[in-house]
Design a protein around this motif. Structure first.
Motif, mmCIF file in Angstrom:
data_model
loop_
_atom_site.group_PDB
_atom_site.id
_atom_site.type_symbol
_atom_site.label_atom_id
_atom_site.label_comp_id
_atom_site.label_asym_id
_atom_site.label_seq_id
_atom_site.Cartn_x
_atom_site.Cartn_y
_atom_site.Cartn_z
ATOM 1 N N GLU A 70 0.979 -1.163 -0.074
ATOM 2 C CA GLU A 70 0.133 0.105 0.147
ATOM 3 C C GLU A 70 0.973 1.295 0.068
ATOM 4 O O GLU A 70 1.995 1.121 0.554
ATOM 5 C CB GLU A 70 -0.886 0.117 1.108
ATOM 6 C CG GLU A 70 -2.043 -1.150 1.162
ATOM 7 C CD GLU A 70 -3.006 -0.983 0.150
ATOM 8 O OE1 GLU A 70 -3.360 0.109 0.060
ATOM 9 O OE2 GLU A 70 -3.366 -2.008 -0.262
ATOM 10 N N SER A 71 0.460 2.226 -0.735
ATOM 11 C CA SER A 71 1.057 3.875 -0.488
ATOM 12 C C SER A 71 0.719 4.367 0.602
ATOM 13 O O SER A 71 -0.090 3.595 1.450
ATOM 14 C CB SER A 71 0.757 4.489 -1.739
ATOM 15 O OG SER A 71 -0.796 4.679 -1.671
ATOM 16 N N ASN A 72 1.568 5.522 0.797
ATOM 17 C CA ASN A 72 1.109 6.325 2.080
ATOM 18 C C ASN A 72 -0.352 6.661 2.105
ATOM 19 O O ASN A 72 -0.947 6.545 3.314
ATOM 20 C CB ASN A 72 1.814 7.529 2.341
ATOM 21 C CG ASN A 72 3.340 7.118 2.506
ATOM 22 O OD1 ASN A 72 3.745 5.925 2.973
ATOM 23 N ND2 ASN A 72 4.281 8.008 2.268
ATOM 24 N N GLY A 89 7.001 3.862 0.061
ATOM 25 C CA GLY A 89 7.207 5.221 -0.384
ATOM 26 C C GLY A 89 8.501 5.540 -0.495
ATOM 27 O O GLY A 89 9.503 5.009 -0.269
ATOM 28 N N ASP A 90 8.678 6.702 -1.765
ATOM 29 C CA ASP A 90 9.941 6.919 -2.117
ATOM 30 C C ASP A 90 10.556 8.068 -1.440
ATOM 31 O O ASP A 90 11.680 8.399 -1.860
ATOM 32 C CB ASP A 90 9.677 7.126 -3.713
ATOM 33 C CG ASP A 90 9.415 6.009 -4.386
ATOM 34 O OD1 ASP A 90 9.610 4.709 -4.125
ATOM 35 O OD2 ASP A 90 8.900 6.056 -5.600
ATOM 36 N N THR A 91 10.039 8.774 -0.590
ATOM 37 C CA THR A 91 10.460 10.007 -0.098
ATOM 38 C C THR A 91 10.937 9.659 1.339
ATOM 39 O O THR A 91 10.077 9.521 2.238
ATOM 40 C CB THR A 91 9.387 11.182 -0.236
ATOM 41 O OG1 THR A 91 9.007 11.484 -1.268
ATOM 42 C CG2 THR A 91 10.058 12.465 0.410
ATOM 43 N N TYR A 92 12.088 9.975 1.744
ATOM 44 C CA TYR A 92 12.537 9.883 3.305
ATOM 45 C C TYR A 92 13.150 11.203 3.674
ATOM 46 O O TYR A 92 13.359 12.230 2.953
ATOM 47 C CB TYR A 92 13.763 9.070 3.049
ATOM 48 C CG TYR A 92 13.491 7.429 2.929
ATOM 49 C CD1 TYR A 92 13.220 6.601 4.067
ATOM 50 C CD2 TYR A 92 13.401 6.977 1.523
ATOM 51 C CE1 TYR A 92 12.850 5.174 3.670
ATOM 52 C CE2 TYR A 92 13.072 5.660 1.413
ATOM 53 C CZ TYR A 92 12.874 4.646 2.462
ATOM 54 O OH TYR A 92 12.431 3.386 2.119
ATOM 55 N N SER A 93 13.104 11.430 5.207
ATOM 56 C CA SER A 93 13.480 12.486 5.821
ATOM 57 C C SER A 93 14.910 12.954 5.207
ATOM 58 O O SER A 93 15.582 12.078 5.249
ATOM 59 C CB SER A 93 13.394 12.265 7.164
ATOM 60 O OG SER A 93 14.137 13.309 7.876
ATOM 61 N N SER A 94 15.036 14.187 5.109
ATOM 62 C CA SER A 94 16.435 14.730 4.639
ATOM 63 C C SER A 94 17.411 14.767 5.742
ATOM 64 O O SER A 94 18.662 14.690 5.830
ATOM 65 C CB SER A 94 16.428 16.044 3.940
ATOM 66 O OG SER A 94 15.717 16.922 5.023
ATOM 67 N N VAL A 122 16.394 6.913 10.021
ATOM 68 C CA VAL A 122 15.516 7.652 8.915
ATOM 69 C C VAL A 122 14.116 7.407 8.258
ATOM 70 O O VAL A 122 13.959 6.323 8.136
ATOM 71 C CB VAL A 122 16.454 7.808 7.403
ATOM 72 C CG1 VAL A 122 15.979 8.769 6.463
ATOM 73 C CG2 VAL A 122 18.192 8.105 7.847
ATOM 74 N N THR A 123 13.295 8.107 8.990
ATOM 75 C CA THR A 123 11.889 8.044 8.777
ATOM 76 C C THR A 123 11.358 8.445 7.173
ATOM 77 O O THR A 123 12.088 9.233 6.411
ATOM 78 C CB THR A 123 11.239 8.719 9.529
ATOM 79 O OG1 THR A 123 11.298 10.024 9.434
ATOM 80 C CG2 THR A 123 11.278 8.489 11.153
ATOM 81 N N ARG A 124 10.455 7.597 6.862
ATOM 82 C CA ARG A 124 9.869 7.713 5.432
ATOM 83 C C ARG A 124 8.676 8.644 5.674
ATOM 84 O O ARG A 124 7.993 8.644 6.330
ATOM 85 C CB ARG A 124 9.336 6.477 4.874
ATOM 86 C CG ARG A 124 9.027 6.564 3.336
ATOM 87 C CD ARG A 124 8.308 5.067 2.884
ATOM 88 N NE ARG A 124 6.858 5.371 3.440
ATOM 89 C CZ ARG A 124 6.350 4.336 3.916
ATOM 90 N NH1 ARG A 124 6.922 3.430 4.311
ATOM 91 N NH2 ARG A 124 5.025 4.734 4.289
ATOM 92 N N GLN A 125 8.678 9.598 4.550
ATOM 93 C CA GLN A 125 7.599 10.700 4.781
ATOM 94 C C GLN A 125 6.583 10.452 4.013
ATOM 95 O O GLN A 125 6.751 9.672 2.996
ATOM 96 C CB GLN A 125 8.287 12.241 4.381
ATOM 97 C CG GLN A 125 9.439 12.621 5.318
ATOM 98 C CD GLN A 125 10.150 13.749 4.946
ATOM 99 O OE1 GLN A 125 10.385 14.101 3.677
ATOM 100 N NE2 GLN A 125 10.376 14.469 6.080
#
Length: 549
Positions: free
Chosen positions: A44-46, A273-278, A546-549
């Motif tokens: 599932e996506s976010n 998801g493809d975006t992680y915290s910077s 590192v958390t996923r956003q």
């Protein structure tokens, strides 16, 4: 305290309405949903499009006692089979004590002050024949306050999404570390306890975090070693980073505050998801003296909130908390002499859930003799939630050879549903190779010849530390994997609908730098909401997230 049904219903409506409004306004990213492999987990996506059931609070029961070693708490009124029960036990002035739950209960976490207060949280899924009450034991006689709260509509297979907690010293603030949820429409359950020495329960002892509905507020009376304690809950909307849920009281005294996020029925067990915290956060420092050269991380598939770390050349395996890196269990693998243990993974096995240890390196002083002798050890996971926190673990040995020539490797990965075991070699030019064990896996102690899967080219620089593959992990949704070098973290993503092994041909995506001079360990969180890393040097060894956003 009388619960407000209208407030509860309104809260649920607002949570759902807010989620739909965000999706409709484009404020939530609707990522593409990869198709799962046959027999694999749902993906599932976010912003999940799947309809999730609503979790409902049912009731709570409380109990207290003075100078006791067992506290009996009645089953919450109206609870039925399939309800998820959360028990919370707090004791005064015996923080070295160990609480023992009844059969069927699993420890989630414990938090304590230096000397005055310790709190445990346990959970279980109610069966068809529950007792009228539950007796929680403690090995040091104490003043004890306890509660059990029941919730319906929770995922009975994976009820716990995430959790956190801490002690707060000499303050009126009941702070809990922020959490990141992976499922929409969950419920946060918040607990607070504070030392108390009054002759009566105060009128409003603890104020829950904003937006929470109070389940109960009560106290254990003692003019020297009393406790006020409280539980509250709140509906959560969209999955993702949640605020720190902080309560308060009128009194500046030592307290413990904890929060548990429940996953609704029908929620996916993993999300992508493809975006992680910077940026990264340092979860904590490994305190166990058994860890002197950490070389791998592996998330427990049996006990929520646990991650294993191991040494390169000893058989020590330490279970640490994903919340603060505190030691939850210390084990030794019996009857094994490591040559060069370079990585660890967890995955399915005939025993249920297993730890897979990779004796696959060639740079240790104990390098294999002859140099073509390598092995993966399969070890049933200890049941930490049931109290198995020390002792020896039994391993099965799976020796192997490469189909071409002996190689140096520091990465093993285990597929979360098929159990396939992958080995990725290490190269100064970034030209790694991927192999896997034959399927079905031969019997223990049978020499296997690995099967070549793919070439894997990592980006190169003039510094080979950016190109050596030192650790890897397959995502719990099995559509991508992490591969790290001493200095860089990469993620390889299969195309939408592609089988897992198509990820080996993907262009690596550089993820957030966790600033490690000798990074040799990486792992996804068990539900895919973040990833963890650790460096082999210098000491002290820090678990980073590192958390996923």
């Amino acid at each position: 305290m009388i619960l407000k049904d209208f407030k509860q219903s309104a809260s649920r409506f607002l949570s759902s309405a807010s989620l739909f409004a965000l999706i409709g306004c484009g404020q939530l990213d609707a990522e593409p949903t990869p198709a799962p492999e046959a027999g694999g987990p749902s993906v599932e996506s976010n912003a999940t499009s799947q309809a999730l059931s609503t979790i409902s609070y049912r009731s709570s029961s409380t109990a207290t006692g003075k100078a006791i070693t067992s506290l009996s708490i009645t089953k919450p009124a109206g609870s039925v089979q399939g309800d998820v029960l959360l028990a919370r036990i707090t004791n005064r002035n015996n923080v070295a004590a160990v609480a023992t739950p009844p059969a069927g209960w699993t420890l989630l976490r414990s938090d304590q002050s230096a000397s005055q207060l310790k709190s445990w949280v346990f959970y279980k899924v109610a069966g068809s024949a529950e007792p009228a009450s539950y007796a929680f034991g403690i090995d040091l006689a104490s003043n004890i306050a306890g509660s059990i709260s029941a919730f319906s509509g929770v995922d009975t297979t994976n009820p716990i999404d995430t959790q956190s907690g801490q002690k707060n010293g000499l303050t009126s603030a009941f702070n809990t570390p922020a959490i990141t949820t992976t499922s929409a429409n969950g419920v946060a359950v918040w607990f607070g306890s504070q030392i108390w020495a009054g002759s009566a329960c105060p009128a409003s002892p603890i104020v829950p975090p904003t937006g929470f509905t109070e389940a109960f507020e009560t106290c254990l009376l003692s003019t020297s070693t009393g406790v006020i304690f409280n539980a509250a809950y709140m509906d959560l909307g969209a999955a993702g980073a949640q605020p720190a849920f902080n309560g308060s009281s009128p009194y500046a005294e030592t307290n413990t505050a904890q929060v548990v996020a429940l996953r609704p029925a029908n929620a996916p067990t993993c999300t992508v998801g493809d975006t992680y915290s910077s940026t990264y956060t340092t979860v904590g420092t490994v305190a166990s003296t058994a860890i002197v050269e950490p070389s791998g991380l592996a998330a427990s598939r049996l006990t929520p909130g646990v991650i294993y770390v191991h040494n390169e050349d000893t058989t020590a395996v330490v279970a640490i908390s994903t919340t603060n890196a505190s030691t939850l269990g210390t084990f030794n693998v019996a009857g094994v002499t490591p040559a060069d243990w370079e990585d660890v993974a967890t995955g399915p096995c005939p025993a249920g859930k297993c730890i897979f240890m990779g004796d696959i390196g060639r740079n240790s002083a104990n390098f294999p003799t002859p140099p073509s002798t390598f092995a993966v050890y399969r070890i049933p996971e200890p049941n930490i939630g049931a109290g198995q926190t020390s002792g020896s673990l039994t391993a099965e040995k799976f020796p192997f050879q490469y189909p071409d020539s002996p190689k140096d490797a520091e990465t093993i990965m285990v597929h979360p549903t098929t159990g396939d075991i992958y080995v990725i070699t290490k190269s100064s030019t970034g030209a790694s190779k991927v192999y896997k064990f034959p399927t079905p896996l031969p019997a223990p102690d049978t020499l296997s010849t690995l099967v070549f899967v793919s070439n894997l080219q990592l980006p190169t620089t003039t510094d080979p530390n950016f190109s050596y593959a030192t650790s890897g992990a397959i995502h719990p949704c099995a559509n991508r994997f992490l591969l790290r070098t001493y200095r860089v973290v990469y993620e390889f993503r299969a195309p939408t609908g592609g089988a897992f092994e198509t990820a080996f041909a993907a262009t690596p995506v550089t993820l957030t730098d966790t600033v490690e001079g000798q990074g040799e360990a990486i792992e996804y969180e068990a539900n895919g909401a973040s990833y963890f890393t650790m460096s082999e040097s210098p000491s002290p060894f820090r678990l980073k997230r590192v958390t996923r956003q």
